[in-house]
Scaffold this active site. Sequence first.
Site, PDB file in Angstrom:
ATOM      1  N   SER A  45     -10.995  -3.318  -2.509  1.00  0.00           N
ATOM      2  CA  SER A  45     -11.966  -2.279  -2.008  1.00  0.00           C
ATOM      3  C   SER A  45     -12.868  -2.336  -1.041  1.00  0.00           C
ATOM      4  O   SER A  45     -13.034  -1.549   0.081  1.00  0.00           O
ATOM      5  CB  SER A  45     -12.139  -1.442  -3.176  1.00  0.00           C
ATOM      6  OG  SER A  45     -11.301  -1.100  -4.155  1.00  0.00           O
ATOM      7  N   TYR A 108       0.523   5.584  -5.546  1.00  0.00           N
ATOM      8  CA  TYR A 108       0.975   7.050  -5.449  1.00  0.00           C
ATOM      9  C   TYR A 108       1.360   7.558  -6.721  1.00  0.00           C
ATOM     10  O   TYR A 108       0.828   8.556  -7.149  1.00  0.00           O
ATOM     11  CB  TYR A 108       2.033   7.006  -4.378  1.00  0.00           C
ATOM     12  CG  TYR A 108       2.173   8.610  -4.149  1.00  0.00           C
ATOM     13  CD1 TYR A 108       1.307   9.203  -3.192  1.00  0.00           C
ATOM     14  CD2 TYR A 108       3.470   9.115  -4.558  1.00  0.00           C
ATOM     15  CE1 TYR A 108       1.820  10.650  -2.944  1.00  0.00           C
ATOM     16  CE2 TYR A 108       3.869  10.452  -4.135  1.00  0.00           C
ATOM     17  CZ  TYR A 108       2.898  11.137  -3.242  1.00  0.00           C
ATOM     18  OH  TYR A 108       3.361  12.347  -3.101  1.00  0.00           O
ATOM     19  N   TYR A 134      -5.917  -4.880 -11.807  1.00  0.00           N
ATOM     20  CA  TYR A 134      -7.261  -4.329 -11.372  1.00  0.00           C
ATOM     21  C   TYR A 134      -7.407  -2.900 -11.783  1.00  0.00           C
ATOM     22  O   TYR A 134      -6.471  -2.000 -11.499  1.00  0.00           O
ATOM     23  CB  TYR A 134      -7.291  -4.425  -9.641  1.00  0.00           C
ATOM     24  CG  TYR A 134      -8.253  -3.916  -8.908  1.00  0.00           C
ATOM     25  CD1 TYR A 134      -9.417  -3.546  -9.758  1.00  0.00           C
ATOM     26  CD2 TYR A 134      -8.272  -3.950  -7.357  1.00  0.00           C
ATOM     27  CE1 TYR A 134     -10.481  -3.126  -8.569  1.00  0.00           C
ATOM     28  CE2 TYR A 134      -9.204  -3.526  -6.923  1.00  0.00           C
ATOM     29  CZ  TYR A 134     -10.415  -3.391  -7.507  1.00  0.00           C
ATOM     30  OH  TYR A 134     -11.600  -2.679  -6.503  1.00  0.00           O
ATOM     31  N   LYS A 163      -9.674  -7.344 -13.751  1.00  0.00           N
ATOM     32  CA  LYS A 163     -11.077  -6.468 -13.065  1.00  0.00           C
ATOM     33  C   LYS A 163     -11.219  -5.148 -13.641  1.00  0.00           C
ATOM     34  O   LYS A 163     -10.603  -4.200 -13.238  1.00  0.00           O
ATOM     35  CB  LYS A 163     -11.172  -6.867 -11.618  1.00  0.00           C
ATOM     36  CG  LYS A 163     -12.370  -6.368 -11.054  1.00  0.00           C
ATOM     37  CD  LYS A 163     -12.324  -6.038  -9.489  1.00  0.00           C
ATOM     38  CE  LYS A 163     -13.638  -5.508  -8.774  1.00  0.00           C
ATOM     39  NZ  LYS A 163     -13.505  -5.231  -7.494  1.00  0.00           N
TER      40      LYS A 163
END
Length: 312
Positions: A45, A108, A134, A163
């Site tokens: 990110s 999505y 993640y 994470k």
Amino acid sequence: MKLSGLWVALLTPFEPDGAVDHGALRALVEDLVPRGVDGLVPLGSTGEFTELDADERAAVLRTVVQAAAGRVPVLAGVSDLSTRATCRNAVEAARAGADAVLVLPPLYWKLPDDGVFAHFTAVADATALPVVAYDFPALTGQPLSPALLGRLAAEEPRVIGVKLTVRDLDVVRKALAATRASRPDFSIVTGFEDLIPAAVWAGADGGISGLANVVPDELVAMVAALRAGRPDVAASIREVLRHFDAYDLTVPAIPGLKAVAAAVGRIPRATARLGSGASEATVVAAAARWVTRHQALVEPERVLAGQSARTP
């Protein structure tokens, strides 16, 4: 590979025209590795992976792997809209020499746990690299449930950890309870620096930090103090938390964080592809004010280097 300690969620520097600045990316890696970070995480990110095309992703990863030169492991972000695209990215990560891949659920469709489990196993099937799940529900809208994490730990040895970019320590506690009974080696790290201390005390393994692009020394010191149980840990935690307002400069936080990194000389300029609604000049000015407030916390020669390297 063991995911533990302090890993850096790398920024992706850009040229003034928006092209990836590979020279600056190599310099950032060269700056960070000697400071004692435990690993590098490109294309997450913080690295604006959603703003990069497939060729740019592959090039970024090659640059990071080459610059790291085996000194620390590289955990490559490979997330994409679909399982098929994520698998393709994972194959490219293996070709580039990454040590493991970091994988969000599909970006999505919202799937039941069985579908998300199948997503992670498909990525593991696509490459021999270890997989790190993640969890970033604020952005994906798809939290990874404790039951899912427990199943991954028990049934999928190729998934080596998770994470957790979450605000709630209870999520960390439940993840630990769900995974450690069957997999004591299953790594759990957090993505928010202010949660690292409590998470480590609860039994987690460390953190993957975007703020480490700005103040790596303080974060490395904090995690080392936490892991060693040193009596100076409280002061180290306070030192890190004083910087946490770098995330408040923009929404989303990455353009502001990038501007702060430029202001202290970690990267040459604040150029971001991820929009915040503010002009780059406005964000750079806000970052300069941040540096003024935190003047004692950065190396003066870095500030001067950053000021000279920034473009108007």
